[in-house]
Design an enzyme around this catalytic site. Structure first.
Site, mmCIF file in Angstrom:
data_model
loop_
_atom_site.group_PDB
_atom_site.id
_atom_site.type_symbol
_atom_site.label_atom_id
_atom_site.label_comp_id
_atom_site.label_asym_id
_atom_site.label_seq_id
_atom_site.Cartn_x
_atom_site.Cartn_y
_atom_site.Cartn_z
ATOM 1 N N HIS A 110 0.812 -1.218 0.000
ATOM 2 C CA HIS A 110 0.000 0.000 0.000
ATOM 3 C C HIS A 110 0.849 1.274 0.000
ATOM 4 O O HIS A 110 0.364 2.341 -0.352
ATOM 5 C CB HIS A 110 -0.989 0.007 1.179
ATOM 6 N N ASP A 140 -0.169 -7.724 1.144
ATOM 7 C CA ASP A 140 0.279 -6.345 1.315
ATOM 8 C C ASP A 140 1.809 -6.254 1.323
ATOM 9 O O ASP A 140 2.405 -5.564 2.145
ATOM 10 C CB ASP A 140 -0.295 -5.722 2.588
ATOM 11 N N SER A 215 5.061 1.776 7.788
ATOM 12 C CA SER A 215 4.717 0.652 6.911
ATOM 13 C C SER A 215 5.861 0.268 5.999
ATOM 14 O O SER A 215 6.509 1.125 5.385
ATOM 15 C CB SER A 215 3.506 1.007 6.050
#
Length: 269
Positions: A110, A140, A215
């Site tokens: 993402h 992901d 992330s």
């Protein structure tokens, strides 16, 4: 003339054998004392010397640390920091980690999913464009290939499984604060997280602080080995702020392995 005092050795007043016997007795006693002293010294030396010399018992180099050695958080950071990169996709900020000698980077999908121009900043300041070579949106996880490499490429050491209660360290760029470090423990395994782009399953749950920008960063064990890629956090108030629970894809799954499922929910970061 006055007679000689008693006890004085006088060859003219005593038989020759008498004085000679006394001198031999005195000499014999002195020799015995010397012999006893020599024996005592030898006995002391022998008693203080073990059968195996002390130097031989302690000889040999001190073992060097191995991959099983537990490191401090500063040691983990120093070991892994050269492998951590900052990733920008337009206005989106994330983190990645070098996992191969050719500069291959793992990150969260993402972070680079907007389709914009991706730039990577290495630890030494080198900036390069990068392209997505593969992506698993369900997991992901994305793999990046940079167009340029720093002079020295330092891939991270990839680890194995995680254990509940084990110490972990997360490195990333939370809220734009680049190269930040936090530590905690693994608080659960085989978790799932419902995110804006789908459900992530088989995740490591941990309590080291992470926030938007973290992330794609590495989750590390106490040996400085990458055991996961950070992808999400629990966010009960909907503010995309850390509430004590983060999630990471296990490194085996991130490299193409399978994943499980379990309770837990949270947005991607």
């Amino acid at each position: 003339m006055d007679p000689e005092p008693d006890g004085v050795d006088d060859a003219g007043s005593r038989a020759p054998g008498a004085g000679g016997s006394r001198r031999l007795i005195v000499a014999g006693v002195a020799g015995g004392v010397v012999l006893l002293l020599v024996v005592a010294v030898l006995a002391t030396l022998l008693a203080s010397t073990p059968g195996t010399p002390k130097a031989a018992a302690t000889a040999g180099p001190t073992p060097t640390p191995t991959s099983t050695a537990t490191l401090t958080v500063p040691d983990i950071y120093q070991r892994v920091a050269p492998s951590v990169v900052t990733i920008r996709d337009g206005d989106d900020l994330g983190t990645g980690v070098i996992v191969a000698d050719n500069g291959t980077i793992l990150t969260a999908d993402h972070v680079v999913a907007s389709g914009g121009s991706i730039t990577v900043t290495f630890a030494d300041g080198t900036v390069a464009n990068a392209t997505v070579t593969s992506a698993d949106k369900q997991m992901d996880i994305a793999v990046l290939s940079p167009a340029k490499l720093p002079q020295v490429v330092v891939p991270a050491t990839l680890g194995g499984g995680a254990d509940v209660g084990a110490s972990v360290v997360a490195i990333g760029n939370p809220l734009g604060l680049t190269d930040s470090v936090s530590s905690g423990i693994v608080s659960g395994l085989d978790r799932s997280a419902d995110t804006d782009t789908g459900k992530r399953s088989g995740l490591i749950q941990f309590d080291a602080a992470v926030n938007p920008g973290s992330s794609g960063g590495p989750l590390l064990d106490s040996r400085g080995m990458v055991i996961g890629i950070v992808v999400a956090l629990a966010d009960p108030d909907g503010q995309d702020a850390f509430a004590g629970i983060g999630f990471a894809v296990p490194i085996g799954a991130a490299l193409g392995g399978g994943a499980g499922g379990g309770p837990g929910k949270g947005p991607q970061i």
